[in-house]
Write a protein that holds these residues in place. Structure first.
Motif, PDB file in Angstrom:
ATOM      1  N   SER A   1       0.876  11.555   3.547  1.00  0.00           N
ATOM      2  CA  SER A   1       2.062  11.593   2.695  1.00  0.00           C
ATOM      3  C   SER A   1       3.156  12.431   3.339  1.00  0.00           C
ATOM      4  O   SER A   1       2.891  13.307   4.165  1.00  0.00           O
TER       5      SER A   1
ATOM      6  N   ARG B   1       0.806  -1.222   0.000  1.00  0.00           N
ATOM      7  CA  ARG B   1       0.000   0.000   0.000  1.00  0.00           C
ATOM      8  C   ARG B   1       0.839   1.274   0.000  1.00  0.00           C
ATOM      9  O   ARG B   1       0.292   2.359  -0.087  1.00  0.00           O
TER      10      ARG B   1
ATOM     11  N   GLU C   1       3.128   4.051  -1.619  1.00  0.00           N
ATOM     12  CA  GLU C   1       3.320   4.608  -2.959  1.00  0.00           C
ATOM     13  C   GLU C   1       4.504   5.561  -2.929  1.00  0.00           C
ATOM     14  O   GLU C   1       4.563   6.468  -2.100  1.00  0.00           O
TER      15      GLU C   1
ATOM     16  N   TYR D   1       0.652   6.807   2.020  1.00  0.00           N
ATOM     17  CA  TYR D   1       0.068   5.607   2.623  1.00  0.00           C
ATOM     18  C   TYR D   1      -1.372   5.931   3.016  1.00  0.00           C
ATOM     19  O   TYR D   1      -1.656   7.033   3.486  1.00  0.00           O
ATOM     20  N   PRO D   2      -2.321   5.011   2.823  1.00  0.00           N
ATOM     21  CA  PRO D   2      -3.727   5.316   3.142  1.00  0.00           C
ATOM     22  C   PRO D   2      -3.980   5.466   4.646  1.00  0.00           C
ATOM     23  O   PRO D   2      -3.259   4.909   5.463  1.00  0.00           O
TER      24      PRO D   2
ATOM     25  N   ASP E   1      -6.483   4.210   6.158  1.00  0.00           N
ATOM     26  CA  ASP E   1      -7.072   2.941   6.609  1.00  0.00           C
ATOM     27  C   ASP E   1      -8.306   3.128   7.477  1.00  0.00           C
ATOM     28  O   ASP E   1      -8.576   2.320   8.359  1.00  0.00           O
TER      29      ASP E   1
ATOM     30  N   GLY F   1     -11.639  10.837   3.033  1.00  0.00           N
ATOM     31  CA  GLY F   1     -12.220   9.871   2.116  1.00  0.00           C
ATOM     32  C   GLY F   1     -11.409   8.590   2.030  1.00  0.00           C
ATOM     33  O   GLY F   1     -10.264   8.522   2.486  1.00  0.00           O
ATOM     34  N   ALA F   2     -11.990   7.589   1.406  1.00  0.00           N
ATOM     35  CA  ALA F   2     -11.333   6.286   1.299  1.00  0.00           C
ATOM     36  C   ALA F   2     -10.050   6.357   0.475  1.00  0.00           C
ATOM     37  O   ALA F   2      -9.141   5.568   0.671  1.00  0.00           O
ATOM     38  N   SER F   3      -9.979   7.302  -0.442  1.00  0.00           N
ATOM     39  CA  SER F   3      -8.789   7.410  -1.284  1.00  0.00           C
ATOM     40  C   SER F   3      -7.757   8.388  -0.720  1.00  0.00           C
ATOM     41  O   SER F   3      -6.691   8.562  -1.312  1.00  0.00           O
ATOM     42  N   SER F   4      -8.059   9.029   0.407  1.00  0.00           N
ATOM     43  CA  SER F   4      -7.118   9.979   1.011  1.00  0.00           C
ATOM     44  C   SER F   4      -5.916   9.241   1.574  1.00  0.00           C
ATOM     45  O   SER F   4      -6.028   8.115   2.045  1.00  0.00           O
ATOM     46  N   ARG F   5      -4.769   9.909   1.530  1.00  0.00           N
ATOM     47  CA  ARG F   5      -3.530   9.267   1.960  1.00  0.00           C
ATOM     48  C   ARG F   5      -2.712  10.220   2.821  1.00  0.00           C
ATOM     49  O   ARG F   5      -2.719  11.417   2.615  1.00  0.00           O
TER      50      ARG F   5
END
Length: 141
Positions: free
Chosen positions: A130, A74, A76, A106-107, A109, A124-128
């Motif tokens: 960084s 997971r 990036e 990294y998410p 989670d 949101g689910a796609s937020s990370r």
């Protein structure tokens, strides 16, 4: 009925007050670990003998972060040079004076979902999470 509503609201607030600081500390720990890793990788990658951050460095970083509970699949990585060149190519290192920028993401989670109990919308689910950094290359051929 009114007492039941008060109890439910109080229980929700109590759960949030007890567990939210723990989750926030985990988020802060993950952010700090990512930033430490970015700084380390840039220190190695931008030194006079490298001038790049390649896939081997990413793999070593994944292994170091896995020891701290990160899921390696997971993570990036994104590396670039301020000149637009490919900063991950060992056969064409970035020359001295050009910046190498690295970002690791990294998410979340769903760790901040507990904030919904008090009306705060979680990321949101796609937020990370960084971390990023920029260091000037010291490579001289």
């Amino acid at each position: 009925m009114k007492q039941i509503l008060v109890f439910v609201l109080f229980a929700a607030m109590l759960c949030w007050a007890m567990f939210a600081p723990t989750y926030k500390h985990v988020v802060l720990f993950r952010q700090a670990m990512l930033q430490k890793e970015v700084d380390y990788m840039l220190e190695i990658g931008a030194n006079a003998s490298h001038g790049y951050v390649d896939e081997a460095a990413f793999e070593a970083s994944r292994q170091r972060l896995a020891r701290h509970g990160f899921e390696t699949s997971r993570l990036e990585y994104a590396v670039s040079a301020t000149s637009g060149e490919d900063a991950s190519n060992p056969s064409s290192p970035i020359l001295r004076g050009t910046g190498i920028e690295l970002t690791i993401a990294y998410p979340y989670d769903g760790m901040l979902d507990i904030d919904r109990l008090i009306g705060i919308a979680p990321p949101g689910a796609s937020s990370r999470i960084s971390a990023s950094g920029l260091k000037m290359s010291e490579y001289v051929p």
